[in-house]
Design a protein around this motif. Structure first.
Motif, PDB file in Angstrom:
ATOM      1  N   VAL A   1      35.904  43.164  53.589  1.00 48.45           N
ATOM      2  CA  VAL A   1      37.225  43.790  53.555  1.00 48.45           C
ATOM      3  C   VAL A   1      38.214  42.876  52.825  1.00 48.45           C
ATOM      4  O   VAL A   1      39.058  43.348  52.064  1.00 48.45           O
ATOM      5  N   ALA A   2      38.071  41.574  53.034  1.00 49.25           N
ATOM      6  CA  ALA A   2      38.966  40.617  52.368  1.00 49.25           C
ATOM      7  C   ALA A   2      38.857  40.721  50.854  1.00 49.25           C
ATOM      8  O   ALA A   2      39.874  40.676  50.147  1.00 49.25           O
ATOM      9  N   ASN A   3      37.636  40.868  50.332  1.00 48.36           N
ATOM     10  CA  ASN A   3      37.469  40.992  48.877  1.00 48.36           C
ATOM     11  C   ASN A   3      38.039  42.300  48.352  1.00 48.36           C
ATOM     12  O   ASN A   3      38.665  42.329  47.292  1.00 48.36           O
ATOM     13  N   VAL A   4      37.836  43.381  49.077  1.00 47.79           N
ATOM     14  CA  VAL A   4      38.396  44.669  48.661  1.00 47.79           C
ATOM     15  C   VAL A   4      39.919  44.592  48.660  1.00 47.79           C
ATOM     16  O   VAL A   4      40.577  45.049  47.725  1.00 47.79           O
ATOM     17  N   SER A   5      40.481  43.977  49.682  1.00 52.11           N
ATOM     18  CA  SER A   5      41.934  43.815  49.752  1.00 52.11           C
ATOM     19  C   SER A   5      42.450  42.969  48.600  1.00 52.11           C
ATOM     20  O   SER A   5      43.447  43.310  47.957  1.00 52.11           O
ATOM     21  N   ARG A   6      41.765  41.868  48.323  1.00 49.42           N
ATOM     22  CA  ARG A   6      42.174  40.975  47.233  1.00 49.42           C
ATOM     23  C   ARG A   6      42.155  41.710  45.898  1.00 49.42           C
ATOM     24  O   ARG A   6      43.094  41.629  45.103  1.00 49.42           O
ATOM     25  N   VAL A   7      41.087  42.458  45.641  1.00 47.72           N
ATOM     26  CA  VAL A   7      40.977  43.194  44.379  1.00 47.72           C
ATOM     27  C   VAL A   7      42.062  44.264  44.285  1.00 47.72           C
ATOM     28  O   VAL A   7      42.680  44.442  43.238  1.00 47.72           O
ATOM     29  N   SER A   8      42.308  44.971  45.376  1.00 48.88           N
ATOM     30  CA  SER A   8      43.323  46.030  45.338  1.00 48.88           C
ATOM     31  C   SER A   8      44.718  45.448  45.102  1.00 48.88           C
ATOM     32  O   SER A   8      45.520  46.028  44.371  1.00 48.88           O
ATOM     33  N   LYS A   9      44.994  44.280  45.695  1.00 49.44           N
ATOM     34  CA  LYS A   9      46.297  43.635  45.461  1.00 49.44           C
ATOM     35  C   LYS A   9      46.428  43.198  44.002  1.00 49.44           C
ATOM     36  O   LYS A   9      47.483  43.356  43.390  1.00 49.44           O
ATOM     37  N   ARG A  10      45.356  42.647  43.445  1.00 49.57           N
ATOM     38  CA  ARG A  10      45.382  42.229  42.045  1.00 49.57           C
ATOM     39  C   ARG A  10      45.577  43.456  41.134  1.00 49.57           C
ATOM     40  O   ARG A  10      46.307  43.402  40.148  1.00 49.57           O
ATOM     41  N   PHE A  11      44.917  44.547  41.478  1.00 41.44           N
ATOM     42  CA  PHE A  11      45.048  45.785  40.712  1.00 41.44           C
ATOM     43  C   PHE A  11      46.502  46.250  40.718  1.00 41.44           C
ATOM     44  O   PHE A  11      47.048  46.597  39.673  1.00 41.44           O
TER      45      PHE A  11
END
Length: 101
Positions: free
Chosen positions: A41-51
């Motif tokens: 979940v942390a990686n998905v959150s990180r990617v979505s924030k970067r997006f």
């Protein structure tokens, strides 16, 4: 979005980000998208924030634990869904070329 910022966004957007954003739209939550993608979940959150940062648009709202897609963002992600589907259509064609080569 102005032309230079659009070009900057596109130059920073990866196919994996598109896949993750599609999963978030499809599954409706970070945890379900992460599970479907085999990611944390942390990686998905990180990617979505970067997006969001690259796009310079807020797609999600809520606190750090529970981020939900904003209603206004659905149409944007709908366009990425079409792009994701096109990419998925490319996969078997690329594989056929690999086999034939």
């Amino acid at each position: 979005m102005s032309q230079p910022s659009t070009e900057l966004f596109l130059s920073r957007t990866t196919l994996r980000q598109i896949e993750i954003m599609h999963a978030l739209d499809h599954h409706g939550s970070m945890s379900k998208a992460a599970k479907a993608l085999g990611m944390s979940v942390a990686n998905v959150s990180r990617v979505s924030k970067r997006f969001e940062t690259n796009l310079n648009v807020q797609l999600f709202e809520g606190d750090g634990r529970r981020r939900v897609l904003r209603k206004e963002a659905r149409d944007i992600l709908g366009l990425f869904k079409a792009l994701h589907n096109t990419i998925e259509d490319l996969r078997p064609r690329i594989e056929r070329l690999r086999i034939e080569a």
